[in-house]
Design an enzyme around this catalytic site. Structure first.
Site, mmCIF file in Angstrom:
data_model
loop_
_atom_site.group_PDB
_atom_site.id
_atom_site.type_symbol
_atom_site.label_atom_id
_atom_site.label_comp_id
_atom_site.label_asym_id
_atom_site.label_seq_id
_atom_site.Cartn_x
_atom_site.Cartn_y
_atom_site.Cartn_z
ATOM 1 N N SER A 65 0.825 -1.221 0.000
ATOM 2 C CA SER A 65 0.000 0.000 0.000
ATOM 3 C C SER A 65 0.857 1.268 0.000
ATOM 4 O O SER A 65 0.505 2.257 -0.649
ATOM 5 C CB SER A 65 -0.954 0.000 1.198
ATOM 6 O OG SER A 65 -0.244 -0.074 2.415
ATOM 7 N N TRP A 66 1.983 1.251 0.724
ATOM 8 C CA TRP A 66 2.842 2.435 0.714
ATOM 9 C C TRP A 66 3.467 2.626 -0.662
ATOM 10 O O TRP A 66 3.601 3.759 -1.129
ATOM 11 C CB TRP A 66 3.924 2.316 1.795
ATOM 12 C CG TRP A 66 3.442 2.779 3.144
ATOM 13 C CD1 TRP A 66 2.158 2.764 3.599
ATOM 14 C CD2 TRP A 66 4.228 3.337 4.191
ATOM 15 N NE1 TRP A 66 2.092 3.262 4.871
ATOM 16 C CE2 TRP A 66 3.345 3.625 5.268
ATOM 17 C CE3 TRP A 66 5.576 3.601 4.337
ATOM 18 C CZ2 TRP A 66 3.791 4.176 6.468
ATOM 19 C CZ3 TRP A 66 6.035 4.151 5.536
ATOM 20 C CH2 TRP A 66 5.148 4.441 6.581
ATOM 21 N N LYS A 169 8.331 3.062 11.221
ATOM 22 C CA LYS A 169 7.327 2.768 12.257
ATOM 23 C C LYS A 169 8.008 2.118 13.450
ATOM 24 O O LYS A 169 8.852 1.225 13.277
ATOM 25 C CB LYS A 169 6.260 1.833 11.711
ATOM 26 C CG LYS A 169 5.238 1.390 12.765
ATOM 27 C CD LYS A 169 4.137 0.578 12.162
ATOM 28 C CE LYS A 169 4.580 -0.801 11.719
ATOM 29 N NZ LYS A 169 3.524 -1.574 11.083
#
EC number: 2.1.1.-
Length: 214
Positions: A65-66, A169
């Site tokens: 998705s990134w 993250k």
């Protein structure tokens, strides 16, 4: 029998949560592979670091998705992704699936793919498989982020530009402050960010680092 029922119950809760979660619904509407796309979109709206011609490498890119966001934001740039898992192709992205960034052969492949390009942005949204112990999982994720950091800060496998960005993250915990100090030694700016797409009860945070001191 009990464990099977428990697993089925957890699966039911997950499906129910995904069906009503605002960002999961938006991800399906926009054809993103995961709700995490909106975390990157929000962080980019805040710091505006994904440029049309940026060279970006996403370490731990599954499910992709990134990378989908990067391809959209950097149409004239270069997007590369690496992951231990198999990642389905994304038009406009160069993906190394089934690849461990600690493997010297994979590091060589990354350098070959980059073909002497300097990298503008290094992304890491990966996470270890959970052990069930939050403190242990926190430390393991910090080590994963540190291994990505070493790729351009120590090992020179990735040549990050002077005004480059590292976004990773982490899960909040005891080793956060020490890791932030390490990053601050090599970046002029290190900021902690929690996008609205992060769930309220999650310890998930992002460290945005800009201006790499070579």
């Amino acid at each position: 029998m009990f464990s099977t029922k428990k697993s089925q119950g957890n699966l039911h809760k997950y499906i129910q949560r995904q069906s009503t979660d605002e960002f999961a619904v938006k991800a399906r509407e926009h054809n993103y592979r995961a709700r995490s796309a909106f975390k990157l979109i929000e962080i980019n709206e805040k710091f505006k670091f994904l440029k049309p011609e940026s060279t970006v490498i996403d370490i731990g890119c599954a499910p992709g998705s990134w990378l989908q966001v990067v391809v959209q934001k950097c149409p004239n740039g270069y997007a590369s992704g690496v992951d231990l898992q198999n990642v389905l192709p994304i038009r406009g992205a160069d993906i190394l699936s089934l690849s461990d960034i600690t493997d010297p052969a994979v590091k060589l492949k990354i350098r070959e793919k980059l073909a002497h390009r300097q990298v503008d942005v290094v992304l890491s949204d990966m996470a270890p498989n959970p052990t069930g112990d939050n403190a242990t999982d926190h430390l393991r994720l910090i080590e994963l982020c540190r291994s990505v950091f070493r790729l351009f800060s120590v090992e020179n496998e990735i040549e990050l530009v002077k005004n480059g960005v590292y976004l990773c993250k982490i899960w909040d915990g005891s080793a956060r402050a020490e890791f932030v100090r390490e990053l601050s030694d090599r970046f002029s700016t290190v900021k902690t960010v929690k996008p609205t797409a992060c769930r309220d009860n999650s310890a998930e945070l992002y460290l945005f680092c800009r201006n790499f001191k070579k």
